[in-house]
Each structure stands twice: as structure tokens, then as C-alpha cells.
Write an enzyme that holds these catalytic residues in place. Structure first.
Site, PDB file in Angstrom:
ATOM      1  CG  ASN A   9      -1.820   1.170   1.985  1.00 48.94           C
ATOM      2  OD1 ASN A   9      -1.908   2.324   0.409  1.00 48.94           O
ATOM      3  ND2 ASN A   9      -2.372   1.540   2.619  1.00 48.94           N
ATOM      4  CD1 TRP A  10       3.236   0.711  -3.061  1.00 48.73           C
ATOM      5  CD2 TRP A  10       2.901   2.081  -4.845  1.00 48.73           C
ATOM      6  NE1 TRP A  10       4.282   0.347  -3.706  1.00 48.73           N
ATOM      7  CE2 TRP A  10       4.362   0.749  -4.829  1.00 48.73           C
ATOM      8  CE3 TRP A  10       3.718   3.548  -5.938  1.00 48.73           C
ATOM      9  CZ2 TRP A  10       4.667   0.233  -6.094  1.00 48.73           C
ATOM     10  CZ3 TRP A  10       3.737   2.941  -7.001  1.00 48.73           C
ATOM     11  CH2 TRP A  10       4.652   2.088  -7.393  1.00 48.73           C
ATOM     12  CE  LYS A  11      -0.027   3.467   4.891  1.00 47.63           C
ATOM     13  NZ  LYS A  11       0.446   3.701   6.031  1.00 47.63           N
ATOM     14  CG  HIS A  95      -6.167   1.514   5.450  1.00 46.99           C
ATOM     15  ND1 HIS A  95      -5.898   2.953   6.072  1.00 46.99           N
ATOM     16  CD2 HIS A  95      -5.030   0.910   5.016  1.00 46.99           C
ATOM     17  CE1 HIS A  95      -4.294   2.566   6.372  1.00 46.99           C
ATOM     18  NE2 HIS A  95      -4.043   1.373   5.496  1.00 46.99           N
ATOM     19  CD  GLU A  97      -3.462   5.023   6.581  1.00 45.45           C
ATOM     20  OE1 GLU A  97      -3.057   5.089   6.075  1.00 45.45           O
ATOM     21  OE2 GLU A  97      -2.207   4.823   7.839  1.00 45.45           O
ATOM     22  CD  GLU A 167      -3.139  -2.789   6.885  1.00 42.93           C
ATOM     23  OE1 GLU A 167      -2.832  -3.289   6.571  1.00 42.93           O
ATOM     24  OE2 GLU A 167      -3.817  -1.619   7.077  1.00 42.93           O
ATOM     25  N   GLY A 173       2.485   1.951  10.785  1.00 43.66           N
ATOM     26  CA  GLY A 173       3.149   3.328  10.922  1.00 43.66           C
ATOM     27  C   GLY A 173       4.330   3.429  11.576  1.00 43.66           C
ATOM     28  CB  SER A 213       5.815  -2.394  11.999  1.00 46.06           C
ATOM     29  OG  SER A 213       5.195  -0.584  12.540  1.00 46.06           O
ATOM     30  N   GLY A 234       2.696  -0.708   3.897  1.00 49.41           N
ATOM     31  CA  GLY A 234       2.659   0.227   4.176  1.00 49.41           C
ATOM     32  C   GLY A 234       4.503   0.507   3.570  1.00 49.41           C
ATOM     33  N   GLY A 235       5.230   1.035   4.602  1.00 47.74           N
ATOM     34  CA  GLY A 235       6.675   1.930   4.344  1.00 47.74           C
ATOM     35  C   GLY A 235       7.171   0.852   3.446  1.00 47.74           C
TER      36      GLY A 235
HETATM   37  C1  PEP Z   1      -0.723   0.102   6.051  1.00 46.18           C
HETATM   38  O1  PEP Z   1      -0.103   1.192   5.455  1.00 46.18           O
HETATM   39  O2  PEP Z   1      -1.502  -0.568   5.797  1.00 46.18           O
HETATM   40  C2  PEP Z   1       0.242  -0.514   7.075  1.00 46.18           C
HETATM   41  C3  PEP Z   1       0.158  -1.598   7.225  1.00 46.18           C
HETATM   42  O3  PEP Z   1       1.556   0.352   6.830  1.00 46.18           O
HETATM   43  P1  PEP Z   1       2.581  -0.166   8.205  1.00 46.18           P
HETATM   44  O4  PEP Z   1       3.457  -1.251   6.813  1.00 46.18           O
HETATM   45  O5  PEP Z   1       4.059   1.327   7.283  1.00 46.18           O
HETATM   46  O6  PEP Z   1       2.725  -0.105   8.766  1.00 46.18           O
END
Ligand code: PEP
Length: 250
Positions: A9-11, A95, A97, A167, A173, A213, A234-235
Site C-alpha cells: 500500500n503506497w499510500k 483502511h 486511514e 491491521e 506506521g 509495520s 505500507g512503509g
Molecule cells: C498500511 O498502510 O496498511 C500499513 C500496514 O502500513 P505500515 O506497514 O507502514 O505499518
């Protein structure tokens, strides 16, 4: 047998040029991946060019969001068939967010999930609890209620195309991953909810990803758990080397 699914997930990151560079690096390092599915979810602006780049490759394209209507006066919205049109197979819905900053609720997530399925997309439906909810012992009822709410009126046949991503919000994050045991416990609770809703056979086919994470140094342990069927990343999906290491989990 459930084929693990690793999705990035590049956000709100990556221009078209940056996205091309990342995808080119992923394709170069991917090798033969027949026992796992790989998905990248760039921002809307990069979907079309990256869809062209990913056509006939082992990496599937996903979007990060979809609207619940197919057309009309909905400024700024993007419909499921538009995402199909640019090469998407998957779409993330619900999600945390989107729930936090854009007003998604279980009811809107459910509408988007139905729209995605009707439009030929496979939804990745996110659920997860906040830190205060976990600390007060409410994580499991809250997460399983999100699962039930998101799946209202989804048939057993449609369920085959749904991926669930657990999640925990406090892990997204933050670098603060759930332990493999805690994640497994929640995944088992989600699967038990699916058994209640759809019976054992259908529930055993559903892939439940962990997200929060996920990094090269914790992916192997997470993926060794029996009910963890992949990762939503994500990251660590923003750089080819770290995402490739996650894709190639042991
Ligand atoms: C996400 O954006 O769904 C996520 C899990 O981010 P991260 O891996 O950065 O925690």
C-alpha cells in the site's frame, strides 16, 4: 490451500516516474513466484501507466480506495469499473486511514465492498482496533464486529474473492508490530467469525493478511502462523529491496 498474498500500500507516495522505478526494481528482483501472490497499490495518478508496465507480469495492480457508485455527480470519486479499466484486480476498502480521515464506517465499507465485487474487483477489506480499544480488552469484539459489518449480504460465493486484512491501528506506521502470537490469535478469531457466517469450508478459503509495520526482519515469524495468509505492507513496500525481502518470506 490458501495462497499467501503480499500487497504493498503506497499510500500518498510516488509520482509516476518514481512508481515506474519501484515497479521496475520489483520486476527485476522478483524471480519465479508461483506459491504467493504479489500486489502493488499505487496512488490513483499512477495506476494507468503502472497497469501498462505490469500487464503480463506476476505482479497484480490494486487501488487504495473505490467509491460505491458506478457513475453520477460524485466529484472526485472513482468507480470500480474505472479501476478495472486501468488494469486493477484488487482494491483496498476500509483502511483505518480512510475510516479516520475520510469518514468510512462499516456501512460505507460494506457498500464499497459490494460495488467492488459487482465491478469485478477483489476487495482487500481492512479491520483493526485502536490502542485504547486493545488496552481495554475490546480488540476482538471490535474487530469481529467490523468483519460482520463489512460482509453484510456478501454471499459465500462472493466471499471467495474477498481478502481480509487485520491491521491493528496502533501498529500502522509506528514500527510497533503485533507479536506473531497476538496477530495469530486475532486471525483465528476472524476466521471463527467467518465459520459462523459461512461455514467451515468457505471460511478456510479466505485469506487473512496481517498489516502493521511488517518489515524484512519480522515477516518470517508472522507468516509462519497458521492463520496469517499474507501481509499488507505500507512503509516497507516503498523500496524495492525491502518489499522484495518481504515477498520472499521464508
Ligand atoms: C498500511 O498502510 O496498511 C500499513 C500496514 O502500513 P505500515 O506497514 O507502514 O505499518
Amino acid at each position: 490451500m490458501r495462497i499467501p498474498i503480499i500487497a504493498g500500500n503506497w499510500k500518498l507516495y510516488k509520482t509516476v516516474a518514481e512508481g515506474r522505478e519501484l515497479v521496475t526494481g520489483l520486476l527485476a528482483g522478483l524471480g519465479a513466484v508461483t506459491d504467493r501472490e504479489v500486489v502493488v497499490c499505487p496512488p490513483y495518478t499512477a495506476l494507468f501507466p503502472l497497469g501498462e508496465l505490469l500487464a503480463n507480469t506476476p505482479i497484480a495492480l490494486g487501488a487504495q480506495e473505490v467509491f460505491s457508485e458506478t457513475q453520477g455527480a460524485f466529484t472526485g470519486a472513482v468507480a470500480p469499473q474505472m479501476l478495472r479499466d486501468v488494469g486493477c484486480t484488487y482494491v483496498i476498502v476500509g483502511h483505518s486511514e480512510r475510516r479516520q480521515f475520510f469518514g468510512d464506517t462499516d456501512a460505507t465499507v460494506n457498500r464499497k465492498l459490494h460495488a467492488a465485487l459487482a465491478g469485478g474487483l477483489r476487495p482487500i477489506m481492512c479491520v483493526g482496533e485502536s490502542k485504547p480499544q486493545r488496552d481495554s480488552g475490546q480488540a476482538e469484539p471490535i474487530v469481529t464486529a467490523q468483519v460482520r459489518g463489512g460482509l453484510v449480504n456478501v454471499s459465500a460465493e462472493q466471499l471467495l474473492n474477498v481478502v481480509i486484512a487485520y491491521e491493528p491501528i496502533w501498529a500502522i506506521g509506528t514500527g510497533d508490530t503485533a507479536t506473531a502470537a497476538d496477530a495469530q490469535a486475532m486471525h483465528a478469531a476472524i476466521r471463527a467469525t467467518l465459520v459462523e457466517l459461512y461455514g467451515d469450508e468457505a471460511a478456510q478459503t479466505v485469506r487473512i493478511q496481517y498489516g502493521g509495520s511488517v518489515k524484512p526482519d519480522n515477516v518470517d515469524e508472522l507468516m509462519s502462523q497458521p492463520d496469517i495468509d499474507g501481509a499488507l505492507v505500507g512503509g516497507a513496500s516503498l523500496k524495492a529491496d525491502s518489499f522484495l525481502r518481504i515477498i520472499h518470506f521464508q
